[in-house]
Design an enzyme around this catalytic site. Structure first.
Site, PDB file in Angstrom:
ATOM      1  CB  THR A  91     -26.343   6.903  24.247  1.00  0.00           C
ATOM      2  OG1 THR A  91     -27.245   7.189  24.375  1.00  0.00           O
ATOM      3  CG2 THR A  91     -25.953   5.675  26.082  1.00  0.00           C
ATOM      4  CE  LYS A 168     -16.667   5.245  23.925  1.00  0.00           C
ATOM      5  NZ  LYS A 168     -17.556   6.594  24.586  1.00  0.00           N
TER       6      LYS A 168
END
Length: 289
Positions: A91, A168
């Site tokens: 995630t 990220k």
């Protein structure tokens, strides 16, 4: 080594990862609150179950969930029964949540790594994703069989728990900046009678090059397809999260913040389900079909 794995979240990315793991010889269970997602996963050979509780104690777990809050709520359920060795959270989450989850898992002798991925559905289906990995050294080693299966070994360990999500988020907000900037630049080219496709090709061979100029605009915007498979809502969320994450450490990135505001404007105009390449409709409307 056990080849039993559970994939929690069977949407576009999670479903593709689960199907690829089946093809790679893993025994794959899965859960998603959507009956349609579970049905699609079953067609791909995934033993999809109707409750998250049914996956507790699975040796390896992959999370592909919509938010940090869902990750935080799911982890205790999955660890309610003994047997889990490692949890790989793909995630795009919040760094502090990842650190807290890693600490909670470690208390039960379970490895937890944050490993948000890049590469889209195509990379997931081929087992060739890139992963930004955060976690303790021993946790990364425990999770290595899963990381290798998802990425073909193409992952980078960036530091302790939460590090993967920091990088990220920065990756995504840079992509968000490039999509805005390239759109504006190509709109200027068109205003001067220059073919935007030719301008994008020229820029992509020079110092102004980016994935936005070399692939995203030619493939999804100038073609009129808008079919990247990644939603505008998720990119707007990630850009905002990147700015919020910076603020938690006293950083004030003004350019990133300005780009995030443009994404919030696009979100309000186009809605969360629009493809993220449709940002061009608001930042460079003369390019869009």
């Amino acid at each position: 080594m056990s080849k039993h794995i559970a994939v929690v979240g069977l949407g576009s990315m999670g479903g593709a990862m689960a199907a690829q793991l089946v093809e790679a010889g893993w025994q794959v269970g899965g859960f998603d609150p959507s009956p349609a997602a579970r049905a699609a996963a079953r067609e791909a050979g995934v033993a999809a179950v109707d409750t998250l509780e049914a996956l507790a104690g699975t040796p390896y777990v992959v999370l592909s969930l919509p938010s940090a809050a869902v990750v935080e709520a799911s982890l205790p359920v999955l660890l309610a029964s003994p047997g889990t060795l490692a949890v790989v959270d793909t995630t795009t989450s919040q760094p502090d949540t990842s650190a807290a989850c890693a600490a909670r898992a470690a208390e039960q002798g379970v490895a937890f790594v944050d490993a948000p991925v890049s590469g889209g559905r195509t990379g997931a289906a081929a087992g060739r994703l890139s992963a930004f990995v955060g976690g303790e050294e021993d946790a990364v080693e425990a999770a290595r069989p899963v990381l290798d299966a998802l990425t073909g070994g193409q992952f980078r360990h960036l530091g302790g728990p939460g590090s993967g999500n920091v990088v990220k988020l920065l990756n995504n907000v840079l992509a968000a900046v490039n999509l805005v900037a390239v759109g504006e630049a190509l709109a200027v080219a068109r205003a001067y009678g220059v073919d935007p496709a030719a301008a994008a090709e020229g820029i992509s061979g020079a110092s102004g090059a980016s994935r936005a100029s070399s692939a995203m605009y030619p493939d999804w915007v100038l073609s009129g397809s808008y079919d990247s498979g990644f939603s505008l809502g998720l990119m707007a969320r990630d850009a905002a999260l990147a700015v919020e994450t910076a603020a938690l450490r006293g950083e004030t990135p003004r350019l990133l913040s300005a780009a995030s505001e443009r994404w919030q404007e696009a979100l309000a105009a186009l809605g969360p389900a629009a493809d993220f390449s449709e940002i061009a409709r608001t930042v460079a409307p003369t390019l869009t079909r």
